[in-house]
Enzyme design. Structure first.
Site, PDB file in Angstrom:
ATOM      1  CG  HIS A  65      -0.447   0.135   2.326  1.00 23.22           C
ATOM      2  ND1 HIS A  65      -0.064   1.234   3.059  1.00 23.22           N
ATOM      3  CD2 HIS A  65      -0.016  -0.752   3.354  1.00 23.22           C
ATOM      4  CE1 HIS A  65       0.494   0.831   4.287  1.00 23.22           C
ATOM      5  NE2 HIS A  65       0.898  -0.358   4.644  1.00 23.22           N
ATOM      6  CG  LEU A  66       0.787   6.190   0.032  1.00 25.17           C
ATOM      7  CD1 LEU A  66       1.226   6.352  -1.464  1.00 25.17           C
ATOM      8  CD2 LEU A  66      -0.315   7.308   0.185  1.00 25.17           C
TER       9      LEU A  66
END
Length: 93
Positions: free
Chosen positions: A15-16
């Protein structure tokens, strides 16, 4: 060109935050750094490309380094991924 299969162990995949950490490691090297995953290819120096791969916990990627500092890049990228990309969550069992 060198390549290595690596399993993603982050509980929430790439994820980010871990994608950003992966890219921050990759941009330190001159060589081209990509990874193959699920029939596609992602540029490890681009957060959007890494996020677009939708890599989940337990998935395996084929990391590819191609260029003058490929050995050093592969070592650093492998250590970063195997080290959890600076995630503080505990791995899911």
């Amino acid at each position: 060109m060198i390549s290595k299969k690596i399993k993603i162990t982050n509980p929430s995949g790439l994820h980010l935050r871990p994608a950003g950490n992966l890219c921050n490691t990759a941009v330190q090297y001159k060589c081209k750094i990509t990874f193959d995953y699920d029939g596609g290819n992602a540029n490890a120096k681009s957060v959007l490309s890494v996020l677009g791969a939708c890599v989940k916990c337990g998935d395996e990627i084929n990391l590819i380094c191609d260029g003058e500092d490929e050995e050093e890049a592969m070592k650093a990228m492998t250590e970063a991924i195997e080290g959890g990309l600076q995630e503080t969550e505990t791995p899911l069992k």
